[in-house]
Design a protein around this motif. Sequence first.
Motif, short mmCIF file in Angstrom:
data_model
loop_
_atom_site.label_atom_id
_atom_site.label_comp_id
_atom_site.label_asym_id
_atom_site.label_seq_id
_atom_site.Cartn_x
_atom_site.Cartn_y
_atom_site.Cartn_z
N HIS A 19 20.45 -30.98 -25.46
CA HIS A 19 19.04 -31.19 -25.17
C HIS A 19 18.39 -29.82 -25.20
N CYS A 20 17.17 -29.76 -25.70
CA CYS A 20 16.41 -28.51 -25.70
C CYS A 20 15.12 -28.76 -24.94
N ARG A 21 14.96 -28.07 -23.80
CA ARG A 21 13.77 -28.20 -22.96
C ARG A 21 12.98 -26.91 -23.05
N GLN A 22 11.70 -27.01 -22.74
CA GLN A 22 10.86 -25.82 -22.80
C GLN A 22 9.87 -25.78 -21.65
N ASP A 23 9.43 -24.56 -21.36
CA ASP A 23 8.24 -24.35 -20.54
C ASP A 23 7.38 -23.35 -21.32
N PHE A 118 9.66 -31.86 -29.55
CA PHE A 118 9.73 -31.67 -28.11
C PHE A 118 8.95 -32.81 -27.47
N SER A 120 6.19 -34.19 -25.50
CA SER A 120 4.87 -33.77 -25.02
C SER A 120 3.93 -34.96 -25.13
N THR A 154 7.51 -36.19 -19.09
CA THR A 154 8.48 -35.14 -18.76
C THR A 154 9.63 -35.31 -19.73
N GLU A 155 10.55 -34.37 -19.73
CA GLU A 155 11.72 -34.47 -20.61
C GLU A 155 12.53 -35.73 -20.32
N ASP A 156 12.53 -36.19 -19.08
CA ASP A 156 13.38 -37.31 -18.69
C ASP A 156 12.69 -38.66 -18.68
#
Length: 166
Positions: A19-23, A118, A120, A154-156
Amino acid sequence: MAHPRGSGSPEAAVCPPFHCRQDEASLTLLLRVPGIQPQSLSGAVGTNHYSLRFSSATDTFALFLQFPPANRLASPESSVSVAAHSAAIGLAKAPGSTGLWEKFCFGLDASALQERLFVSEENVDGFLGTVLCPSFCSQSALESQPLIEVLDVTEDRIQIRWRTVI
């Protein structure tokens, strides 16, 4: 050609589940592979890409991430953490490339990449618009479509509101 299970040779590498998450300022790459051998982790940060190789007791893994030209990384990795069932790698976004990015491509190497968005609100809205009314929809079909509003992303999880417009 890549083989499903490896013998440790470069051609036997497989793409790891990740998984690739970002802020706004960074990316976190979460590798969901048990038993990663920490000494085998070998990563390289490029301006618009990140490549990684590592091994577990049973397999050899390779992962190549490619980002659009406007999305640049800072070198080297900002953090690497290996646990029993996973590893997390922190990557910093370069000055001038901060903010939320839209997409990236991934694969075993740069020659065969798949695109991934991503999570969003904009990407979810675009996906729902494409799925619910493809380009061949008539105007009357558009008028009778339900209204979908993205409330939270959110990512989840994704929270949406579905209303029928009459």
